[in-house]
Enzyme design. Structure first.
Site, PDB file in Angstrom:
ATOM      1  N   GLU A   1      36.633  42.901  21.533  1.00  0.00           N
ATOM      2  CA  GLU A   1      37.021  41.500  21.636  1.00  0.00           C
ATOM      3  C   GLU A   1      36.501  40.875  22.920  1.00  0.00           C
ATOM      4  O   GLU A   1      36.313  41.552  23.920  1.00  0.00           O
ATOM      5  CB  GLU A   1      38.552  41.382  21.612  1.00  0.00           C
ATOM      6  CG  GLU A   1      39.115  41.741  20.246  1.00  0.00           C
ATOM      7  CD  GLU A   1      40.636  41.673  20.203  1.00  0.00           C
ATOM      8  OE1 GLU A   1      41.149  41.219  19.185  1.00  0.00           O
ATOM      9  OE2 GLU A   1      41.289  42.082  21.163  1.00  0.00           O
TER      10      GLU A   1
ATOM     11  N   CYS B   1      45.894  53.487  32.394  1.00  0.00           N
ATOM     12  CA  CYS B   1      46.931  52.730  33.109  1.00  0.00           C
ATOM     13  C   CYS B   1      48.128  52.536  32.178  1.00  0.00           C
ATOM     14  O   CYS B   1      47.973  52.129  31.024  1.00  0.00           O
ATOM     15  CB  CYS B   1      46.391  51.376  33.572  1.00  0.00           C
ATOM     16  SG  CYS B   1      44.967  51.533  34.660  1.00  0.00           S
TER      17      CYS B   1
ATOM     18  N   LEU C   1      44.748  46.432  41.666  1.00  0.00           N
ATOM     19  CA  LEU C   1      45.499  47.203  42.663  1.00  0.00           C
ATOM     20  C   LEU C   1      46.890  47.579  42.133  1.00  0.00           C
ATOM     21  O   LEU C   1      47.217  48.750  42.001  1.00  0.00           O
ATOM     22  CB  LEU C   1      45.609  46.380  43.953  1.00  0.00           C
ATOM     23  CG  LEU C   1      46.131  47.103  45.180  1.00  0.00           C
ATOM     24  CD1 LEU C   1      45.208  48.228  45.602  1.00  0.00           C
ATOM     25  CD2 LEU C   1      46.334  46.126  46.333  1.00  0.00           C
TER      26      LEU C   1
ATOM     27  N   CYS D   1      45.539  39.001  29.511  1.00  0.00           N
ATOM     28  CA  CYS D   1      45.125  40.193  30.248  1.00  0.00           C
ATOM     29  C   CYS D   1      45.795  41.438  29.685  1.00  0.00           C
ATOM     30  O   CYS D   1      47.007  41.479  29.526  1.00  0.00           O
ATOM     31  CB  CYS D   1      45.531  40.086  31.705  1.00  0.00           C
ATOM     32  SG  CYS D   1      44.980  38.611  32.497  1.00  0.00           S
TER      33      CYS D   1
HETATM   34  N1  SAH Z   1      39.297  48.480  33.803  1.00  0.00           N
HETATM   35  C1  SAH Z   1      39.063  47.312  34.597  1.00  0.00           C
HETATM   36  C2  SAH Z   1      38.788  46.104  33.740  1.00  0.00           C
HETATM   37  C3  SAH Z   1      39.954  45.638  32.909  1.00  0.00           C
HETATM   38  S1  SAH Z   1      40.477  44.159  33.636  1.00  0.00           S
HETATM   39  C4  SAH Z   1      40.211  47.109  35.558  1.00  0.00           C
HETATM   40  O1  SAH Z   1      41.157  47.881  35.516  1.00  0.00           O
HETATM   41  O2  SAH Z   1      40.136  46.241  36.406  1.00  0.00           O
HETATM   42  C5  SAH Z   1      41.955  43.804  32.863  1.00  0.00           C
HETATM   43  C6  SAH Z   1      43.014  43.426  33.878  1.00  0.00           C
HETATM   44  O3  SAH Z   1      44.245  43.153  33.190  1.00  0.00           O
HETATM   45  C7  SAH Z   1      43.302  44.554  34.845  1.00  0.00           C
HETATM   46  O4  SAH Z   1      43.592  44.057  36.106  1.00  0.00           O
HETATM   47  C8  SAH Z   1      44.530  45.156  34.199  1.00  0.00           C
HETATM   48  O5  SAH Z   1      45.219  45.942  35.104  1.00  0.00           O
HETATM   49  C9  SAH Z   1      45.274  43.922  33.745  1.00  0.00           C
HETATM   50  N2  SAH Z   1      46.306  44.149  32.727  1.00  0.00           N
HETATM   51  C10 SAH Z   1      46.409  45.169  31.869  1.00  0.00           C
HETATM   52  N3  SAH Z   1      47.488  45.034  31.077  1.00  0.00           N
HETATM   53  C11 SAH Z   1      48.085  43.884  31.446  1.00  0.00           C
HETATM   54  C12 SAH Z   1      49.231  43.178  30.986  1.00  0.00           C
HETATM   55  N4  SAH Z   1      49.953  43.617  29.977  1.00  0.00           N
HETATM   56  N5  SAH Z   1      49.551  42.023  31.605  1.00  0.00           N
HETATM   57  C13 SAH Z   1      48.779  41.538  32.613  1.00  0.00           C
HETATM   58  N6  SAH Z   1      47.674  42.146  33.064  1.00  0.00           N
HETATM   59  C14 SAH Z   1      47.328  43.309  32.501  1.00  0.00           C
END
Ligand code: SAH
Length: 339
Positions: free
Chosen positions: A88, A112, A211, A329
């Site tokens: 997507e 994560c 972070l 996100c």
């Molecule tokens: N793997 C990379 C790229 C993914 S970016 C990274 O970790 O940065 C996607 C972003 O959305 C990341 O900062 C991730 O931690 C965040 N994210 C994941 N699940 C989320 C959620 N449920 N609500 C808000 N942000 C989220």
């Protein structure tokens, strides 16, 4: 192989390898990205034999767009790849232009705990053309220019580093999609060796770091990568990055109720990044059905923000996009809705 996976220089070299002239590379690049041909037959200024040679090696096929979901200022595009996998991408309309959030892998191995997109393990890296075409095709669907790109969709871009760099070169090229490097942001959960490599890239691309925790104890619990590259190593690497590139970095920090959102955590975070050329993007957590984490309440988000500000840390609270259509996100999924 697909022609949209080749950089400008690759195309020049391709013609040289056919004992032909380099400038045909420029012509072909222009057919692909300026004139937007869909078929090699449309090319009029390169000999048919040469085109045949290219066609025998490189297809000009696009991805299949199998679904589009629209909300006010967000659209989510579901693409089908040639091996029937799905990814997507999300288009966001900002007052400063159109921005796309692209995926870099099918699935993700970073694990994560709070992330819905990562519940499916990595199946494979995306090829260069599969990243380029997400942008090219959405731009065409929309009939409007895309000015900004964030690599924040499904996947860990630094776990697909070489393809990521080629992709950036193609979309950044003035004769490609001409998206300014300063308008491109790559987000990583913190793969230290690749951050080092990225600092040598010599392009003005933005770096964002997921972070999400102010200390190792919390980060170890929610982000397994922290056990490989703990905070002190990550922060030191980022300080070097900033020194070397003279660029400001972004920290993304999701606020998870009762996990990383206390006033004390805000103080810890301020101390951790003090003196760094950075800003912190506070992200209200998008709750999903499958994961037990909860969003911090609005009052606590504001308190957290205020504490950072008092400590003179640049911070913003991220505007929310697309939660209605599961396009926010961490909510992107690589298989339709069936996982
Ligand atoms: N793997 C990379 C790229 C993914 S970016 C990274 O970790 O940065 C996607 C972003 O959305 C990341 O900062 C991730 O931690 C965040 N994210 C994941 N699940 C989320 C959620 N449920 N609500 C808000 N942000 C989220």
């Amino acid at each position: 192989m697909n022609i949209y996976g080749l950089t400008y220089e690759d195309l020049e070299n391709l013609f040289l390898s056919f004992d032909s002239k380099k400038f045909h590379g420029n012509q072909l690049f222009s057919w692909l990205y300026e004139k937007r041909i869909k078929d090699y037959n449309e090319i009029t200024n390169i000999k048919k034999e040469l085109i045949k040679q290219i066609e025998s090696k490189y297809s000009i096929n696009r991805l299949k767009i199998v679904n589009v979901e629209k909300d006010k200022d967000v659209c989510k595009y579901l693409f089908e790849l040639s091996d029937k996998e799905h990814i997507e991408a999300v288009l966001m309309r900002h007052d400063y232009g159109n921005s796309i959030c692209v995926s870099s892998q099918v699935g993700c191995n970073m694990g994560c705990k709070f992330c819905e997109s990562g519940r499916r393990k990595k199946v494979r890296n995306l090829e260069v053309h599969e990243m380029v075409l997400q942008i090219l095709q959405i731009e065409e669907e929309l009939g409007e220019r895309i000015s900004h790109v964030v690599v924040m969709g499904i996947g860990e871009p630094f776990d697909n580093y070489d393809n990521l760099v080629k992709f950036i070169k193609i979309i950044n090229h003035p004769k490609g999609l001409a998206i300014g490097a300063r308008h491109i942001t790559v987000s990583t959960c913190g793969l230290v060796p690749k951050i080092k490599e990225f600092s040598n890239l010599d392009m003005q691309v933005n770096l964002a770091i997921s972070l999400h925790a102010p200390n190792n104890e919390i980060r170890n619990k929610i982000m397994p990568i922290n056990k490989v590259y703990p905070l002190e190593i990550l922060i030191e690497t980022l300080k070097d990055y900033i020194k070397k590139t003279n660029r400001r970095i972004t920290f993304e920090y999701i606020l998870l109720k009762g996990i990383n959102d206390s006033n004390h955590n805000a103080e810890e975070l301020a101390n951790l990044v003090k003196g760094m050329n950075c800003y912190i993007n506070l992200i209200p957590y998008n709750e999903t059905n499958n994961i037990e984490f909860k969003r911090s309440n609005t009052l606590q988000i504001m308190r957290f923000y205020d504490i950072l500000k008092k400590n003179r840390i640049n911070a913003t609270i991220r505007k929310e996009f697309g939660s209605k259509i599961s396009a926010a996100c961490g909510q992107l999924r690589s298989k339709k809705e069936d996982l």
